[in-house]
Scaffold this active site. Structure first.
Site, PDB file in Angstrom:
ATOM      1  N   CYS A  41       0.821  -1.216   0.000  1.00 19.87           N
ATOM      2  CA  CYS A  41       0.000   0.000   0.000  1.00 19.87           C
ATOM      3  C   CYS A  41       0.854   1.264   0.000  1.00 19.87           C
ATOM      4  O   CYS A  41       0.635   2.168  -0.798  1.00 19.87           O
ATOM      5  CB  CYS A  41      -0.941  -0.019   1.200  1.00 19.87           C
ATOM      6  SG  CYS A  41      -2.003   1.423   1.248  1.00 19.87           S
ATOM      7  N   CYS A  46      -1.614   1.725  -2.920  1.00 19.41           N
ATOM      8  CA  CYS A  46      -2.598   2.802  -2.675  1.00 19.41           C
ATOM      9  C   CYS A  46      -2.003   4.204  -2.677  1.00 19.41           C
ATOM     10  O   CYS A  46      -2.554   5.109  -3.305  1.00 19.41           O
ATOM     11  CB  CYS A  46      -3.291   2.625  -1.323  1.00 19.41           C
ATOM     12  SG  CYS A  46      -3.264   1.000  -0.609  1.00 19.41           S
ATOM     13  N   LYS A  49      -0.226   5.345  -5.997  1.00 12.97           N
ATOM     14  CA  LYS A  49      -1.322   5.347  -6.987  1.00 12.97           C
ATOM     15  C   LYS A  49      -2.180   6.595  -6.845  1.00 12.97           C
ATOM     16  O   LYS A  49      -2.470   7.281  -7.828  1.00 12.97           O
ATOM     17  CB  LYS A  49      -2.148   4.071  -6.806  1.00 12.97           C
ATOM     18  CG  LYS A  49      -3.346   3.879  -7.712  1.00 12.97           C
ATOM     19  CD  LYS A  49      -4.628   4.492  -7.249  1.00 12.97           C
ATOM     20  CE  LYS A  49      -5.021   4.209  -5.828  1.00 12.97           C
ATOM     21  NZ  LYS A  49      -5.514   2.871  -5.580  1.00 12.97           N
ATOM     22  N   TYR A 175      -9.710  -3.504  -9.992  1.00  9.32           N
ATOM     23  CA  TYR A 175      -9.335  -2.232  -9.380  1.00  9.32           C
ATOM     24  C   TYR A 175      -8.104  -1.610 -10.076  1.00  9.32           C
ATOM     25  O   TYR A 175      -8.133  -0.461 -10.501  1.00  9.32           O
ATOM     26  CB  TYR A 175      -8.897  -2.452  -7.925  1.00  9.32           C
ATOM     27  CG  TYR A 175      -9.957  -2.641  -6.881  1.00  9.32           C
ATOM     28  CD1 TYR A 175     -10.672  -3.838  -6.792  1.00  9.32           C
ATOM     29  CD2 TYR A 175     -10.192  -1.659  -5.938  1.00  9.32           C
ATOM     30  CE1 TYR A 175     -11.601  -4.022  -5.774  1.00  9.32           C
ATOM     31  CE2 TYR A 175     -11.120  -1.837  -4.911  1.00  9.32           C
ATOM     32  CZ  TYR A 175     -11.816  -3.025  -4.848  1.00  9.32           C
ATOM     33  OH  TYR A 175     -12.725  -3.207  -3.846  1.00  9.32           O
ATOM     34  N   GLU A 179      -7.967   1.778 -12.524  1.00 10.92           N
ATOM     35  CA  GLU A 179      -7.283   2.932 -11.930  1.00 10.92           C
ATOM     36  C   GLU A 179      -6.125   3.391 -12.818  1.00 10.92           C
ATOM     37  O   GLU A 179      -5.961   4.593 -13.085  1.00 10.92           O
ATOM     38  CB  GLU A 179      -6.783   2.590 -10.527  1.00 10.92           C
ATOM     39  CG  GLU A 179      -7.918   2.438  -9.522  1.00 10.92           C
ATOM     40  CD  GLU A 179      -7.481   2.122  -8.106  1.00 10.92           C
ATOM     41  OE1 GLU A 179      -8.277   2.326  -7.191  1.00 10.92           O
ATOM     42  OE2 GLU A 179      -6.338   1.663  -7.902  1.00 10.92           O
ATOM     43  N   HIS A 433     -26.434  21.580   1.387  1.00 11.86           N
ATOM     44  CA  HIS A 433     -26.712  22.074   0.041  1.00 11.86           C
ATOM     45  C   HIS A 433     -25.827  23.277  -0.298  1.00 11.86           C
ATOM     46  O   HIS A 433     -25.654  24.137   0.558  1.00 11.86           O
ATOM     47  CB  HIS A 433     -28.190  22.486  -0.042  1.00 11.86           C
ATOM     48  CG  HIS A 433     -28.593  22.938  -1.406  1.00 11.86           C
ATOM     49  ND1 HIS A 433     -28.730  22.055  -2.453  1.00 11.86           N
ATOM     50  CD2 HIS A 433     -28.860  24.174  -1.890  1.00 11.86           C
ATOM     51  CE1 HIS A 433     -29.083  22.742  -3.531  1.00 11.86           C
ATOM     52  NE2 HIS A 433     -29.160  24.014  -3.220  1.00 11.86           N
ATOM     53  N   GLU A 438     -25.578  15.282  -0.718  1.00 18.05           N
ATOM     54  CA  GLU A 438     -26.978  15.436  -0.296  1.00 18.05           C
ATOM     55  C   GLU A 438     -27.911  14.484  -1.046  1.00 18.05           C
ATOM     56  O   GLU A 438     -29.011  14.196  -0.591  1.00 18.05           O
ATOM     57  CB  GLU A 438     -27.447  16.888  -0.458  1.00 18.05           C
ATOM     58  CG  GLU A 438     -27.562  17.368  -1.888  1.00 18.05           C
ATOM     59  CD  GLU A 438     -28.021  18.835  -1.974  1.00 18.05           C
ATOM     60  OE1 GLU A 438     -28.845  19.253  -1.159  1.00 18.05           O
ATOM     61  OE2 GLU A 438     -27.512  19.559  -2.861  1.00 18.05           O
TER      62      GLU A 438
HETATM   63  P1  NDP Z   1      -8.779  -7.868  -9.272  1.00 19.07           P
HETATM   64  O1  NDP Z   1      -8.963  -9.210  -8.696  1.00 19.07           O
HETATM   65  O2  NDP Z   1      -9.555  -6.716  -8.754  1.00 19.07           O
HETATM   66  O3  NDP Z   1      -9.037  -7.923 -10.837  1.00 19.07           O
HETATM   67  C1  NDP Z   1      -8.362  -8.811 -11.662  1.00 19.07           C
HETATM   68  C2  NDP Z   1      -8.879  -8.616 -13.081  1.00 19.07           C
HETATM   69  O4  NDP Z   1      -8.098  -9.374 -13.985  1.00 19.07           O
HETATM   70  C3  NDP Z   1     -10.318  -9.077 -13.245  1.00 19.07           C
HETATM   71  O5  NDP Z   1     -10.950  -8.194 -14.127  1.00 19.07           O
HETATM   72  C4  NDP Z   1     -10.145 -10.466 -13.856  1.00 19.07           C
HETATM   73  O6  NDP Z   1     -11.207 -10.843 -14.657  1.00 19.07           O
HETATM   74  C5  NDP Z   1      -8.930 -10.267 -14.718  1.00 19.07           C
HETATM   75  N1  NDP Z   1      -8.183 -11.505 -14.947  1.00 19.07           N
HETATM   76  C6  NDP Z   1      -7.840 -12.443 -14.025  1.00 19.07           C
HETATM   77  N2  NDP Z   1      -7.105 -13.423 -14.584  1.00 19.07           N
HETATM   78  C7  NDP Z   1      -6.990 -13.096 -15.897  1.00 19.07           C
HETATM   79  C8  NDP Z   1      -6.338 -13.709 -16.989  1.00 19.07           C
HETATM   80  N3  NDP Z   1      -5.670 -14.848 -16.858  1.00 19.07           N
HETATM   81  N4  NDP Z   1      -6.398 -13.088 -18.193  1.00 19.07           N
HETATM   82  C9  NDP Z   1      -7.067 -11.925 -18.329  1.00 19.07           C
HETATM   83  N5  NDP Z   1      -7.700 -11.298 -17.329  1.00 19.07           N
HETATM   84  C10 NDP Z   1      -7.662 -11.871 -16.112  1.00 19.07           C
HETATM   85  O7  NDP Z   1      -7.204  -7.626  -9.196  1.00 19.07           O
HETATM   86  P2  NDP Z   1      -6.329  -6.320  -9.211  1.00 19.07           P
HETATM   87  O8  NDP Z   1      -4.974  -6.787  -9.602  1.00 19.07           O
HETATM   88  O9  NDP Z   1      -6.969  -5.249  -9.988  1.00 19.07           O
HETATM   89  O10 NDP Z   1      -6.319  -5.892  -7.690  1.00 19.07           O
HETATM   90  C11 NDP Z   1      -5.980  -6.823  -6.668  1.00 19.07           C
HETATM   91  C12 NDP Z   1      -6.677  -6.481  -5.376  1.00 19.07           C
HETATM   92  O11 NDP Z   1      -6.029  -5.362  -4.791  1.00 19.07           O
HETATM   93  C13 NDP Z   1      -8.125  -6.026  -5.551  1.00 19.07           C
HETATM   94  O12 NDP Z   1      -9.012  -7.092  -5.559  1.00 19.07           O
HETATM   95  C14 NDP Z   1      -8.332  -5.123  -4.379  1.00 19.07           C
HETATM   96  O13 NDP Z   1      -8.776  -5.881  -3.288  1.00 19.07           O
HETATM   97  C15 NDP Z   1      -6.959  -4.567  -4.113  1.00 19.07           C
HETATM   98  N6  NDP Z   1      -6.874  -3.190  -4.622  1.00 19.07           N
HETATM   99  C16 NDP Z   1      -7.647  -2.220  -4.045  1.00 19.07           C
HETATM  100  C17 NDP Z   1      -7.611  -0.923  -4.486  1.00 19.07           C
HETATM  101  C18 NDP Z   1      -8.476   0.086  -3.836  1.00 19.07           C
HETATM  102  O14 NDP Z   1      -8.963  -0.146  -2.734  1.00 19.07           O
HETATM  103  N7  NDP Z   1      -8.741   1.217  -4.477  1.00 19.07           N
HETATM  104  C19 NDP Z   1      -6.741  -0.525  -5.582  1.00 19.07           C
HETATM  105  C20 NDP Z   1      -5.975  -1.613  -6.136  1.00 19.07           C
HETATM  106  C21 NDP Z   1      -6.055  -2.877  -5.660  1.00 19.07           C
HETATM  107  P3  NDP Z   1     -12.563 -11.493 -14.076  1.00 19.07           P
HETATM  108  O15 NDP Z   1     -13.354 -10.365 -13.513  1.00 19.07           O
HETATM  109  O16 NDP Z   1     -13.176 -12.101 -15.274  1.00 19.07           O
HETATM  110  O17 NDP Z   1     -12.128 -12.501 -13.061  1.00 19.07           O
END
Ligand code: NDP
Length: 448
Positions: A41, A46, A49, A175, A179, A433, A438
């Site tokens: 993070c 986080c 980012k 996510y 982002e 407001h 709101e």
């Molecule tokens: P996520 O699990 O959020 O998303 C992974 C994405 O990759 C999904 O869209 C998934 O598709 C896709 N995917 C998975 N495997 C493959 C593959 N083999 N080929 C193509 N696409 C694939 O992971 P992130 O890496 O984005 O983030 C990890 C975690 O970190 C998040 O879940 C979150 O908890 C945390 N995070 C939080 C943030 C915040 O609070 N703002 C910011 C960044 C990260 P599908 O949906 O089809 O499975």
């Protein structure tokens, strides 16, 4: 009998909180970190980012300023300045984390720690023993096994690119993917997001997902659905990416954001009796205890909810449970979260689909509005807010928003949802407001 009462592996959000609280309870604590104190993070997640997200907003702010009578001269973005300033801030936070541990009386080992038996750890050429061991090693980005993958990056490297990429392809629909697509697009890259299914942010409320798709495209992100990368080839004018759907294009960077896996490989966990799930996560009970007595785990490595504030709560609860004589089970319900996409999203509680499944009869209230700030500049972007209530009790069981300041707004709403307040309590609350917040106390009409 042991060198320490607690040995923590991993100085990220969960590990640092657990170590600090445990030490404050009078125990002898050590923590090992193989990279930099602060964890994902603070060091490469986080915090950096969000700094990049702030940077990427300025292009629109400059455009919108004209509507308010400002003439902004020619603007120019310098990536190297942004990265140097960001690095300085991360160094500062890293230093704060180091001194927090030191001031708490926690000893820090720099190096990779590996379990030799359930009470023994080898780290930085030393062998140390501890009564309890806490695994807080977090996670690591996944990469697909495809030709040319060595030319691609993950978010880890995106924070340190030497040159700003003029053309970027981001893979994934979670996510990190949305982002970073927003960051690159806002900073001026020609940005393409490629996702294997047909709507980004699986698991979020469908209305919010649809809105993000519309607004990202409006801002200029090129979104390609229902395909994945087949191969990447390096050529003179950049990286040629060929997709499984037959399309191809040439970009300067290819960034994969396809999820993260728990970092448990080579730690000696299974040999010490710690059971792992199929994806390598440490399996824990409600008190974060693994299958091995005296070995606990918190944070992303347990694959519960991969969010820093959750890891912190888990680390704190662990310390109170094991060293404070006060068993506390970290709660994982109604955890609010935000996606710093553009526009940002924030959410707490159930999506409409989940609410219907769980409660059957629900009432849904929505508000679709243009944020006031966009009126004078004539920006088309709209915001959207949604409340979901259990029809029987009137309790609000879900709140969702996409639009400027959504994370700032939903944090307050999350208190009401967590406290089990009813739609009638929202209605009885006087609005602030003019604001976007709101909308949450002014939603009168149920959606059919
Ligand atoms: P996520 O699990 O959020 O998303 C992974 C994405 O990759 C999904 O869209 C998934 O598709 C896709 N995917 C998975 N495997 C493959 C593959 N083999 N080929 C193509 N696409 C694939 O992971 P992130 O890496 O984005 O983030 C990890 C975690 O970190 C998040 O879940 C979150 O908890 C945390 N995070 C939080 C943030 C915040 O609070 N703002 C910011 C960044 C990260 P599908 O949906 O089809 O499975």
């Amino acid at each position: 009998m042991y060198d320490y009462d607690l040995f923590v592996i991993g100085a990220g959000s969960g590990g640092v909180r657990a170590g600090r609280i445990t030490a404050s309870l009078g125990a002898r604590v050590a923590v090992a970190e193989e990279y930099r104190v602060g964890g994902t993070c603070v060091i490469r997640g986080c915090v950096p980012k969000k700094l990049l997200v702030y940077a990427s907003h300025f292009s629109e702010e400059f455009e919108d300023a004209a509507g308010f009578g400002w003439q902004v001269g020619e603007s120019k973005f310098d990536w190297k300045t942004l990265i140097a300033n960001k690095d300085r801030e991360i160094d500062r936070l890293n230093g704060l984390y180091i001194s927090t541990l030191k001031n708490a009386g926690v000893e820090t080992f720099e190096g990779r720690a590996v379990l030799k038996d359930p009470h023994t750890v080898e780290v930085a050429g030393q062998t140390v023993t501890a009564r309890y061991i806490l695994i807080a090693t977090g996670g690591w980005p996944n990469m697909p096994d495809i030709p040319g993958i060595e030319h691609a990056i993950t978010s880890n490297e995106a924070f340190h690119l030497e040159e700003f990429p003029k053309r970027v392809m981001v893979l994934g629909g979670g996510y990190v993917a949305v982002e970073f697509a927003g960051i690159f697009n806002g900073l001026g890259s020609e940005t393409t997001l490629v996702y294997r299914k047909d709507k980004v942010l699986r698991g979020f409320d469908d209305d919010i997902r649809g809105r993000l798709d519309i607004e990202m495209r409006r801002k200029g992100v090129n979104i390609v659905y229902n395909t994945v990368v087949e191969k990447i080839e390096k050529q003179a004018d950049g990286l040629k990416v060929t997709l499984k759907n037959g399309e191809s294009c040439v970009v300067d960077q290819v960034m994969f954001a396809i999820g993260r896996s728990p970092s448990t490989k080579g730690l000696g966990l299974e040999e010490a009796g710690v059971k792992l799930s199929d994806n390598g996560a440490v399996i824990v009970d409600d008190y974060s205890r693994s299958s091995a007595d005296h070995i606990y785990a918190v944070g992303d490595v347990t694959d519960r909810i991969a969010l820093t504030p959750v890891a912190i709560k888990e680390g704190h609860a662990f310390a109170l449970t094991v060293f404070g004589g006060q068993p506390v089970s970290p709660q994982h319900d109604n955890v609010a979260s935000a996606v710093f996409s553009q526009p940002p999203i924030a959410t707490v509680g159930l999506t409409e689909t989940e609410a219907r499944e769980k409660y059957g009869e629900i009432d849904v209230y929505v508000s679709d509005f243009k944020p006031m700030k966009y009126t004078l500049p004539g920006r088309e972007e709209r915001a959207f807010a949604k409340l979901i209530a259990d029809r029987k009790t009137g309790r609000v069981i879900g709140a969702h928003m996409i639009g400027p300041d959504a994370p700032e707004i939903i944090q307050g709403i999350a208190i009401a949802v967590k406290a089990g307040l009813k739609k009638a309590d929202f209605d009885a609350t006087v609005a602030i407001h003019p604001s976007s917040a709101e909308e949450f106390v002014l939603m009168m009409n149920k959606r059919d």
